[in-house]
Write an enzyme that holds these catalytic residues in place. Structure first.
Site, PDB file in Angstrom:
ATOM      1  N   ASP A 258      56.269 -15.220 -12.315  1.00  0.00           N
ATOM      2  CA  ASP A 258      55.524 -13.738 -11.700  1.00  0.00           C
ATOM      3  C   ASP A 258      56.873 -13.898 -10.048  1.00  0.00           C
ATOM      4  OD1 ASP A 258      53.728 -13.046 -13.448  1.00  0.00           O
ATOM      5  OD2 ASP A 258      52.368 -14.401 -13.144  1.00  0.00           O
TER       6      ASP A 258
ATOM      7  N   MET B 140      50.831 -16.090  -3.727  1.00  0.00           N
ATOM      8  CA  MET B 140      51.010 -15.781  -5.361  1.00  0.00           C
ATOM      9  C   MET B 140      52.989 -16.320  -5.524  1.00  0.00           C
ATOM     10  SD  MET B 140      47.993 -14.819  -6.306  1.00  0.00           S
ATOM     11  CE  MET B 140      47.083 -15.409  -4.845  1.00  0.00           C
ATOM     12  N   GLY B 141      52.706 -16.265  -6.964  1.00  0.00           N
ATOM     13  CA  GLY B 141      53.866 -16.402  -7.679  1.00  0.00           C
ATOM     14  C   GLY B 141      54.311 -17.908  -7.303  1.00  0.00           C
ATOM     15  N   PHE B 142      53.351 -19.283  -7.214  1.00  0.00           N
ATOM     16  CA  PHE B 142      53.405 -20.585  -6.991  1.00  0.00           C
ATOM     17  C   PHE B 142      52.430 -20.807  -7.226  1.00  0.00           C
ATOM     18  CE2 PHE B 142      56.010 -18.811  -3.539  1.00  0.00           C
ATOM     19  CZ  PHE B 142      57.259 -19.844  -3.846  1.00  0.00           C
TER      20      PHE B 142
ATOM     21  N   HIS C  94      51.277 -23.884 -11.141  1.00  0.00           N
ATOM     22  CA  HIS C  94      50.589 -23.273 -12.549  1.00  0.00           C
ATOM     23  C   HIS C  94      50.386 -24.257 -13.245  1.00  0.00           C
ATOM     24  CE1 HIS C  94      51.292 -22.479 -17.134  1.00  0.00           C
ATOM     25  NE2 HIS C  94      52.477 -21.645 -16.710  1.00  0.00           N
TER      26      HIS C  94
ATOM     27  N   ARG D  99      32.921 -21.807 -29.431  1.00  0.00           N
ATOM     28  CA  ARG D  99      30.862 -21.669 -29.196  1.00  0.00           C
ATOM     29  C   ARG D  99      31.016 -22.733 -28.107  1.00  0.00           C
ATOM     30  NH1 ARG D  99      26.446 -22.515 -26.454  1.00  0.00           N
ATOM     31  NH2 ARG D  99      24.646 -20.990 -27.286  1.00  0.00           N
TER      32      ARG D  99
ATOM     33  N   HIS E 155      46.568 -14.795 -12.815  1.00  0.00           N
ATOM     34  CA  HIS E 155      47.440 -14.856 -13.862  1.00  0.00           C
ATOM     35  C   HIS E 155      48.459 -13.493 -13.986  1.00  0.00           C
ATOM     36  CE1 HIS E 155      48.347 -14.725 -17.928  1.00  0.00           C
ATOM     37  NE2 HIS E 155      47.093 -13.759 -19.112  1.00  0.00           N
TER      38      HIS E 155
HETATM   39  N1  COA Z   1      49.867 -22.023  -2.689  1.00  0.00           N
HETATM   40  C1  COA Z   1      48.931 -22.263  -2.426  1.00  0.00           C
HETATM   41  N2  COA Z   1      48.528 -23.646  -2.779  1.00  0.00           N
HETATM   42  C2  COA Z   1      48.465 -23.776  -3.840  1.00  0.00           C
HETATM   43  C3  COA Z   1      48.600 -22.018  -4.954  1.00  0.00           C
HETATM   44  C4  COA Z   1      48.989 -21.919  -4.055  1.00  0.00           C
HETATM   45  N3  COA Z   1      49.836 -20.485  -4.955  1.00  0.00           N
HETATM   46  N4  COA Z   1      48.315 -23.071  -6.108  1.00  0.00           N
HETATM   47  C5  COA Z   1      48.192 -23.793  -6.091  1.00  0.00           C
HETATM   48  N5  COA Z   1      47.494 -24.469  -4.814  1.00  0.00           N
HETATM   49  C6  COA Z   1      46.850 -25.574  -4.227  1.00  0.00           C
HETATM   50  C7  COA Z   1      45.202 -25.582  -4.043  1.00  0.00           C
HETATM   51  O1  COA Z   1      44.737 -24.647  -2.887  1.00  0.00           O
HETATM   52  C8  COA Z   1      44.630 -26.163  -4.247  1.00  0.00           C
HETATM   53  O2  COA Z   1      44.721 -27.337  -3.427  1.00  0.00           O
HETATM   54  P1  COA Z   1      43.320 -28.573  -3.289  1.00  0.00           P
HETATM   55  O3  COA Z   1      43.666 -29.174  -4.085  1.00  0.00           O
HETATM   56  O4  COA Z   1      43.822 -28.808  -1.717  1.00  0.00           O
HETATM   57  O5  COA Z   1      42.405 -27.336  -3.213  1.00  0.00           O
HETATM   58  C9  COA Z   1      45.668 -27.072  -5.318  1.00  0.00           C
HETATM   59  O6  COA Z   1      47.057 -26.494  -5.180  1.00  0.00           O
HETATM   60  C10 COA Z   1      45.325 -27.068  -7.137  1.00  0.00           C
HETATM   61  O7  COA Z   1      45.699 -25.223  -6.997  1.00  0.00           O
HETATM   62  P2  COA Z   1      44.005 -24.698  -8.162  1.00  0.00           P
HETATM   63  O8  COA Z   1      44.448 -23.270  -8.146  1.00  0.00           O
HETATM   64  O9  COA Z   1      42.998 -25.629  -8.712  1.00  0.00           O
HETATM   65  O10 COA Z   1      45.108 -25.545  -9.341  1.00  0.00           O
HETATM   66  P3  COA Z   1      45.125 -24.705 -10.944  1.00  0.00           P
HETATM   67  O11 COA Z   1      45.998 -26.068 -11.685  1.00  0.00           O
HETATM   68  O12 COA Z   1      43.715 -24.441 -11.601  1.00  0.00           O
HETATM   69  O13 COA Z   1      45.741 -23.420 -11.050  1.00  0.00           O
HETATM   70  C11 COA Z   1      46.795 -21.629 -10.633  1.00  0.00           C
HETATM   71  C12 COA Z   1      46.688 -23.054 -11.460  1.00  0.00           C
HETATM   72  C13 COA Z   1      47.321 -20.784 -11.495  1.00  0.00           C
HETATM   73  C14 COA Z   1      46.063 -20.691 -10.742  1.00  0.00           C
HETATM   74  C15 COA Z   1      47.242 -21.933  -8.897  1.00  0.00           C
HETATM   75  O14 COA Z   1      48.295 -22.010  -8.730  1.00  0.00           O
HETATM   76  C16 COA Z   1      47.298 -20.099  -8.215  1.00  0.00           C
HETATM   77  O15 COA Z   1      46.331 -19.402  -8.022  1.00  0.00           O
HETATM   78  N6  COA Z   1      48.891 -19.947  -8.227  1.00  0.00           N
HETATM   79  C17 COA Z   1      48.569 -18.578  -7.689  1.00  0.00           C
HETATM   80  C18 COA Z   1      48.574 -17.285  -8.399  1.00  0.00           C
HETATM   81  C19 COA Z   1      49.682 -17.106  -9.515  1.00  0.00           C
HETATM   82  O16 COA Z   1      51.002 -17.292  -8.944  1.00  0.00           O
HETATM   83  N7  COA Z   1      49.451 -17.086 -10.650  1.00  0.00           N
HETATM   84  C20 COA Z   1      50.305 -17.186 -11.996  1.00  0.00           C
HETATM   85  C21 COA Z   1      50.712 -17.978 -12.592  1.00  0.00           C
HETATM   86  S1  COA Z   1      51.453 -18.217 -13.745  1.00  0.00           S
END
Ligand code: COA
Length: 369
Positions: A314, A258-260, A262, A358, A223
């Protein structure tokens, strides 16, 4: 219906509550904040305007804006005891932990703590928003062995915040870019921290508790913590080719970048990131060195080609803060400080029209003997 039939991992796409505050309108590709598009707002309005919009429901006129700024400034100082508590924390704790602790302590100074009415909650929110720059900057400073700094009420909200961070009065250009980052961070529908704050508020717990929980949520690198992680990654190298190599190695090792990515913007760039990218371009042009921008663009290209993933806010807020001279451990606390405006609006809305959260579970443990 059996509970497992409604189970959605991570609550992806689940509608958690009704709100009149904001919506990520994926059909129209807009971020609707009380009827205004956030990106349009970022092109002429200020963070203070956003605070007013979020808490009062409409944009302020000149007189209302002036009144609001005076109100925020009236709350700039924080109780001496809060500073003393910060002094007692172990050094090198993260500034987010200082921020969370300070917000908890402030609860003790609220003589209307059990009043959840809209009017009292709003005044509480203004007070907290006025106090947050001093809490944020001094949490970082005290936990890193530096002397606390005092706010300068002569400066605008954002200029003062940036002044407290860097120790130098910012130029109008720097203040404007910093202000725009605060505006963009201020509200974004139902991310984990907003959900957390509403879950806490739904037990009739107070605003300080709901905000403290939200700080903890926002600290995680999936996050808010992502902005600090992005800058640390960019600092691992100082060239475009070095950064490309770093990203490729991370991807080969199946690391998350990180940073990619959503949860909502899956097939396009976070529109807020585009605004910050333009700010980064302006800052780099002004410095006469576009290396950082080129590194970011190279990373953006690799992620699109290799993973079909796009930058979120981010990714571009981090290098903008770097160019503004903000210490990396303050990136996420600044994000929280700004988001507190949206969080307070959500807490007020939850208290005003409450239904306890809940949910149920999909049980994977042993069967009853
Ligand atoms: N880098 C590499 N791979 C990524 C990725 C990233 N930043 N974000 C997602 N993926 C991949 C995952 O590894 C997963 O691959 P798989 O299906 O082969 O296992 C797939 O994309 C789905 O990712 P998931 O984490 O399940 O999606 P989500 O909707 O739950 O998560 C985030 C969204 C934001 C948590 C996720 O994209 C992430 O961790 N990003 C990096 C942290 C970040 O920048 N956070 C700020 C958000 S505003």
């Amino acid at each position: 219906m059996k509970t497992e039939e409604t189970f959605v991992p991570g609550l992806k796409g689940v509608v958690a509550c009704e709100t009149g505050i904001s919506l990520l309108d994926t059909e129209r590709e807009k971020i609707n904040i009380r009827g205004h598009d956030l990106i349009d707002l970022s092109q002429g309005k200020t963070y203070a305007d956003m605070v007013y919009l979020l808490l009062e429901g409409s944009l302020p006129d000149d007189r209302e804006r002036e009144k609001l700024e005076k109100k925020l400034k009236a709350h700039y100082d924080i109780p001496e005891n809060v500073m003393e508590v910060l002094e007692m924390l172990p050094e090198n704790m993260h500034a987010m932990d200082g921020q969370r602790t300070a917000i908890s302590v402030l609860a003790g100074y609220d003589d209307k703590i059990d009043d959840r009415s809209i009017s009292v909650n709003k005044e509480r929110a203004y007070e907290l928003l006025g106090q947050l720059p001093a809490i944020t900057v001094n949490s970082y400073r005290i936990l890193n062995g530096k002397a606390p700094v005092k706010p300068d009420p002569e400066l605008s909200y954002s200029a003062n915040f940036l002044y407290m961070i860097t120790g130098k009065e910012p130029t109008d250009f720097q203040s404007k870019i910093f202000d725009s980052s605060l505006l963009l961070y201020s509200e974004h529908e139902m991310p984990n921290s907003t959900f957390t704050s509403r879950v806490i508020a739904s037990t009739n717990s107070d605003m300080y508790g709901a905000l403290s929980g939200a700080v903890a949520s926002l600290k995680g690198n999936l996050h808010g913590g992502a902005n600090e992680a992005v800058m640390r990654m960019l600092k691992e190298t100082d060239s475009v080719s070095g950064f490309e190599q770093l990203m490729k190695t991370k991807l080969e090792k199946k690391e998350k970048i990180m940073g990619f990515g959503h949860r909502v913007y899956m097939n396009r760039m976070d529109p807020r990131a585009l605004v910050m990218k333009e700010s980064l371009k302006q800052l780099c042009d002004m410095k006469g060195d576009t290396t950082l921008l080129e590194m970011c663009e190279a990373g953006e290209h690799i992620m699109k080609e290799e993973k079909g993933l796009y930058p979120n806010l981010d990714y571009y807020a981090a290098p903008v803060y770097w160019m503004l001279g903000v210490p990396i451990p303050l990136y996420t606390p600044i994000f929280f400080s700004s988001r507190a405006a949206g969080l307070c609006a959500h807490i007020i809305e939850q208290h005003d029209n409450n239904r306890l959260f809940r949910p149920r579970v999909k049980y994977t443990g042993k069967e009853l003997e």
